[in-house]
Enzyme design. Sequence first.
Site, PDB file in Angstrom:
ATOM      1  N   THR A   1       1.683   5.585  15.392  1.00 34.31           N
ATOM      2  CA  THR A   1       1.285   6.971  15.691  1.00 34.31           C
ATOM      3  C   THR A   1       0.753   7.073  17.118  1.00 34.31           C
ATOM      4  O   THR A   1       1.089   8.007  17.858  1.00 34.31           O
ATOM      5  CB  THR A   1       0.185   7.424  14.715  1.00 34.31           C
ATOM      6  OG1 THR A   1       0.593   7.130  13.386  1.00 34.31           O
ATOM      7  CG2 THR A   1      -0.107   8.894  14.866  1.00 34.31           C
TER       8      THR A   1
ATOM      9  N   GLY B   1       6.821   6.790  13.321  1.00 34.04           N
ATOM     10  CA  GLY B   1       5.607   5.986  13.151  1.00 34.04           C
ATOM     11  C   GLY B   1       4.574   6.701  12.318  1.00 34.04           C
ATOM     12  O   GLY B   1       3.568   6.097  11.919  1.00 34.04           O
TER      13      GLY B   1
ATOM     14  N   MET C   1       4.715   9.946   9.228  1.00 34.27           N
ATOM     15  CA  MET C   1       5.557  10.916   8.517  1.00 34.27           C
ATOM     16  C   MET C   1       4.783  12.177   8.147  1.00 34.27           C
ATOM     17  O   MET C   1       5.317  13.028   7.447  1.00 34.27           O
ATOM     18  CB  MET C   1       6.098  10.285   7.225  1.00 34.27           C
ATOM     19  CG  MET C   1       6.910   9.037   7.428  1.00 34.27           C
ATOM     20  SD  MET C   1       8.645   9.457   7.627  1.00 34.27           S
ATOM     21  CE  MET C   1       9.336   7.900   8.152  1.00 34.27           C
TER      22      MET C   1
ATOM     23  N   LYS D   1      -4.225  -3.881   8.787  1.00 32.45           N
ATOM     24  CA  LYS D   1      -3.099  -3.468   9.651  1.00 32.45           C
ATOM     25  C   LYS D   1      -2.760  -4.584  10.645  1.00 32.45           C
ATOM     26  O   LYS D   1      -3.649  -5.149  11.274  1.00 32.45           O
ATOM     27  CB  LYS D   1      -3.437  -2.167  10.389  1.00 32.45           C
ATOM     28  CG  LYS D   1      -2.271  -1.654  11.207  1.00 32.45           C
ATOM     29  CD  LYS D   1      -2.384  -0.180  11.531  1.00 32.45           C
ATOM     30  CE  LYS D   1      -1.213   0.320  12.365  1.00 32.45           C
ATOM     31  NZ  LYS D   1       0.074   0.249  11.652  1.00 32.45           N
TER      32      LYS D   1
ATOM     33  N   ARG E   1       0.846  -1.218   0.000  1.00 34.93           N
ATOM     34  CA  ARG E   1       0.000   0.000   0.000  1.00 34.93           C
ATOM     35  C   ARG E   1       0.867   1.249   0.000  1.00 34.93           C
ATOM     36  O   ARG E   1       0.707   2.144  -0.824  1.00 34.93           O
ATOM     37  CB  ARG E   1      -0.920   0.019   1.243  1.00 34.93           C
ATOM     38  CG  ARG E   1      -2.237  -0.703   1.089  1.00 34.93           C
ATOM     39  CD  ARG E   1      -3.012  -0.751   2.404  1.00 34.93           C
ATOM     40  NE  ARG E   1      -2.287  -1.556   3.376  1.00 34.93           N
ATOM     41  CZ  ARG E   1      -2.374  -2.895   3.455  1.00 34.93           C
ATOM     42  NH1 ARG E   1      -3.173  -3.543   2.657  1.00 34.93           N
ATOM     43  NH2 ARG E   1      -1.669  -3.574   4.347  1.00 34.93           N
ATOM     44  N   MET E   2       1.828   1.326   0.937  1.00 33.06           N
ATOM     45  CA  MET E   2       2.694   2.508   0.990  1.00 33.06           C
ATOM     46  C   MET E   2       3.749   2.471  -0.100  1.00 33.06           C
ATOM     47  O   MET E   2       4.122   3.508  -0.646  1.00 33.06           O
ATOM     48  CB  MET E   2       3.356   2.614   2.373  1.00 33.06           C
ATOM     49  CG  MET E   2       2.497   3.284   3.426  1.00 33.06           C
ATOM     50  SD  MET E   2       1.849   4.886   2.918  1.00 33.06           S
ATOM     51  CE  MET E   2       3.348   5.806   2.605  1.00 33.06           C
TER      52      MET E   2
ATOM     53  N   HIS F   1      -7.779   2.072  12.139  1.00 29.10           N
ATOM     54  CA  HIS F   1      -7.075   1.768  10.881  1.00 29.10           C
ATOM     55  C   HIS F   1      -7.823   0.703  10.096  1.00 29.10           C
ATOM     56  O   HIS F   1      -8.699   0.021  10.624  1.00 29.10           O
ATOM     57  CB  HIS F   1      -5.646   1.270  11.155  1.00 29.10           C
ATOM     58  CG  HIS F   1      -4.692   2.370  11.505  1.00 29.10           C
ATOM     59  ND1 HIS F   1      -4.523   2.802  12.801  1.00 29.10           N
ATOM     60  CD2 HIS F   1      -3.870   3.135  10.738  1.00 29.10           C
ATOM     61  CE1 HIS F   1      -3.632   3.791  12.820  1.00 29.10           C
ATOM     62  NE2 HIS F   1      -3.216   4.021  11.578  1.00 29.10           N
TER      63      HIS F   1
HETATM   64  N1  LIG Z   1       5.283   5.981   9.308  1.00 26.94           N
HETATM   65  C1  LIG Z   1       4.216   6.238   8.538  1.00 26.94           C
HETATM   66  O1  LIG Z   1       3.905   7.400   8.203  1.00 26.94           O
HETATM   67  C2  LIG Z   1       3.401   5.089   8.035  1.00 26.94           C
HETATM   68  C3  LIG Z   1       3.770   3.821   8.369  1.00 26.94           C
HETATM   69  N2  LIG Z   1       3.123   2.737   7.839  1.00 26.94           N
HETATM   70  C4  LIG Z   1       3.685   1.440   8.168  1.00 26.94           C
HETATM   71  O2  LIG Z   1       4.346   0.932   7.015  1.00 26.94           O
HETATM   72  C5  LIG Z   1       4.350  -0.488   7.042  1.00 26.94           C
HETATM   73  C6  LIG Z   1       3.787  -1.035   5.733  1.00 26.94           C
HETATM   74  O3  LIG Z   1       2.440  -0.666   5.610  1.00 26.94           O
HETATM   75  P1  LIG Z   1       1.595  -1.045   4.305  1.00 26.94           P
HETATM   76  O4  LIG Z   1       2.236  -0.473   3.090  1.00 26.94           O
HETATM   77  O5  LIG Z   1       0.196  -0.693   4.620  1.00 26.94           O
HETATM   78  O6  LIG Z   1       1.753  -2.633   4.312  1.00 26.94           O
HETATM   79  P2  LIG Z   1       1.718  -3.653   3.073  1.00 26.94           P
HETATM   80  O7  LIG Z   1       1.554  -5.003   3.673  1.00 26.94           O
HETATM   81  O8  LIG Z   1       0.718  -3.191   2.060  1.00 26.94           O
HETATM   82  O9  LIG Z   1       3.172  -3.506   2.425  1.00 26.94           O
HETATM   83  C7  LIG Z   1       4.343  -4.020   2.980  1.00 26.94           C
HETATM   84  C8  LIG Z   1       5.207  -4.489   1.831  1.00 26.94           C
HETATM   85  O10 LIG Z   1       6.487  -4.837   2.333  1.00 26.94           O
HETATM   86  C9  LIG Z   1       6.907  -5.999   1.632  1.00 26.94           C
HETATM   87  N3  LIG Z   1       7.939  -6.717   2.389  1.00 26.94           N
HETATM   88  C10 LIG Z   1       7.831  -7.372   3.565  1.00 26.94           C
HETATM   89  N4  LIG Z   1       8.993  -7.972   3.889  1.00 26.94           N
HETATM   90  C11 LIG Z   1       9.871  -7.671   2.891  1.00 26.94           C
HETATM   91  C12 LIG Z   1      11.232  -7.996   2.640  1.00 26.94           C
HETATM   92  N5  LIG Z   1      11.942  -8.752   3.489  1.00 26.94           N
HETATM   93  N6  LIG Z   1      11.813  -7.507   1.530  1.00 26.94           N
HETATM   94  C13 LIG Z   1      11.127  -6.716   0.677  1.00 26.94           C
HETATM   95  N7  LIG Z   1       9.813  -6.382   0.845  1.00 26.94           N
HETATM   96  C14 LIG Z   1       9.204  -6.848   1.947  1.00 26.94           C
HETATM   97  C15 LIG Z   1       5.635  -6.829   1.464  1.00 26.94           C
HETATM   98  O11 LIG Z   1       5.767  -7.799   0.446  1.00 26.94           O
HETATM   99  C16 LIG Z   1       4.640  -5.731   1.122  1.00 26.94           C
HETATM  100  O12 LIG Z   1       4.568  -5.483  -0.275  1.00 26.94           O
HETATM  101  C17 LIG Z   1       3.533  -0.870   8.290  1.00 26.94           C
HETATM  102  O13 LIG Z   1       4.424  -1.117   9.364  1.00 26.94           O
HETATM  103  C18 LIG Z   1       2.711   0.383   8.561  1.00 26.94           C
HETATM  104  O14 LIG Z   1       2.284   0.500   9.891  1.00 26.94           O
HETATM  105  C19 LIG Z   1       2.085   2.885   6.984  1.00 26.94           C
HETATM  106  C20 LIG Z   1       1.651   4.124   6.643  1.00 26.94           C
HETATM  107  C21 LIG Z   1       2.259   5.334   7.139  1.00 26.94           C
HETATM  108  O1  LIG Z   2      -0.528   0.790   8.861  1.00 25.13           O
HETATM  109  C1  LIG Z   2      -0.958   1.910   8.480  1.00 25.13           C
HETATM  110  O2  LIG Z   2      -1.753   2.019   7.537  1.00 25.13           O
HETATM  111  C2  LIG Z   2      -0.483   3.114   9.160  1.00 25.13           C
HETATM  112  N1  LIG Z   2       0.491   2.976  10.022  1.00 25.13           N
HETATM  113  C3  LIG Z   2       1.103   4.007  10.775  1.00 25.13           C
HETATM  114  C4  LIG Z   2       0.855   3.765  12.244  1.00 25.13           C
HETATM  115  O3  LIG Z   2       1.011   2.612  12.700  1.00 25.13           O
HETATM  116  O4  LIG Z   2       0.530   4.711  12.967  1.00 25.13           O
HETATM  117  C5  LIG Z   2       0.751   5.385  10.294  1.00 25.13           C
HETATM  118  C6  LIG Z   2      -0.628   5.560   9.739  1.00 25.13           C
HETATM  119  O5  LIG Z   2      -1.522   5.753  10.785  1.00 25.13           O
HETATM  120  C7  LIG Z   2      -1.042   4.437   8.814  1.00 25.13           C
END
Ligand SMILES: NC(=O)C1=CN([C@@H]2O[C@H](COP(=O)(O)OP(=O)(O)OC[C@H]3O[C@@H](n4cnc5c(N)ncnc54)[C@H](O)[C@@H]3O)[C@@H](O)[C@H]2O)C=CC1
Ligand SMILES: O=C(O)C1=N[C@H](C(=O)O)C[C@H](O)C1
Length: 269
Positions: free
Chosen positions: A169, A126, A128, A162, A15-16, A158
């Site tokens: 956050t 956690g 951005m 998730k 997703r991200m 969420h």
């Molecule tokens: N800090 C922020 O602003 C935000 C943080 N997040 C966090 O980002 C993380 C990912 O979220 P989503 O994109 O929703 O999850 P997602 O499950 O859609 O994407 C994660 C991706 O990472 C890949 N992946 C996992 N292990 C891997 C490896 N060893 N090598 C390469 N690729 C690998 C997966 O195949 C998948 O495509 C979560 O921990 C989420 O909480 C999400 C949104 C905002």
């Molecule tokens: O997993 C998510 O989607 C998100 N993860 C981050 C969190 O754990 O706070 C940031 C955002 O809320 C979306």
Amino acid sequence: MTDLPGIVITGASGRMGQMLVRTVLASDKARLVGCVERAGNAWLGRDIGEAMGGAAVGVSVTDDPLEAFAKAQAVIDFTSPAATVEFAALAAQARAVHVIGTTGLEPAHLEKLDWAAHHAVIVRAGNMSLGVNLLVQLTKKVAEALDADWDIEVLEAHHRMKVDAPSGTALMLGDAAAEGRGVTLDEAKVAARDGITGARERGSIGFSSIRGGDIVGEHDVIFATEGERIVLRHLATDRTIFARGALKAALWGQDKIPGHYNMIDVLGL
Ligand SMILES: NC(=O)C1=CN([C@@H]2O[C@H](COP(=O)(O)OP(=O)(O)OC[C@H]3O[C@@H](n4cnc5c(N)ncnc54)[C@H](O)[C@@H]3O)[C@@H](O)[C@H]2O)C=CC1
Ligand SMILES: O=C(O)C1=N[C@H](C(=O)O)C[C@H](O)C1
């Protein structure tokens, strides 16, 4: 054009990951030089633009992070805790800025990141987004102003996919509230209530998590006392806010000395 910092996106099919690929491709300040996915992912070997349903962009998805990071000035990483720890060591070897959005990291993961931060710049948060990082500062200020007659509760909602709770956050907001109150979150945190829990413990900081549908990310910090209540709220409606923040962090980190930074540093809040 080729002088622009080269960015690698890990977890590119996620997703991200997809949001980050779009954000970097649309930027005139950075260029996409690599996309990494895990072994077995259906997009391996494909052009990332085509895999996302558009035109080819000349970058194929690989499961070889070391080779990809060698070409990069920054790695933007929203994957899983285990993957992020592995990528931190490789990004440090390549002296690439490592921007970490991954949540759910445990103390053992954080220790390994600290090692990598001796060799390269790590920016980790956690969340951005500008809005949430501002809310973190507001939460700290409000908590500083109020005593423990005001109960603090953090609510987060969420999407159904998730995997970690409380959200990264929510923990940032809880940390800020604890810091404002002069305690540590470890001593004040109550993350689950079920059954006969007894009355609320004075001074505790409670967390509640909702999971459902496609909710992007919603956070409330509630300060509740007798007769009144303050609610600080952030609603994310589009993941671009996280991707834009991550790219800003990758560019900000280019001239910084090795160390572990966060988005408050990047945004100067
Ligand atoms: N800090 C922020 O602003 C935000 C943080 N997040 C966090 O980002 C993380 C990912 O979220 P989503 O994109 O929703 O999850 P997602 O499950 O859609 O994407 C994660 C991706 O990472 C890949 N992946 C996992 N292990 C891997 C490896 N060893 N090598 C390469 N690729 C690998 C997966 O195949 C998948 O495509 C979560 O921990 C989420 O909480 C999400 C949104 C905002
Ligand atoms: O997993 C998510 O989607 C998100 N993860 C981050 C969190 O754990 O706070 C940031 C955002 O809320 C979306």
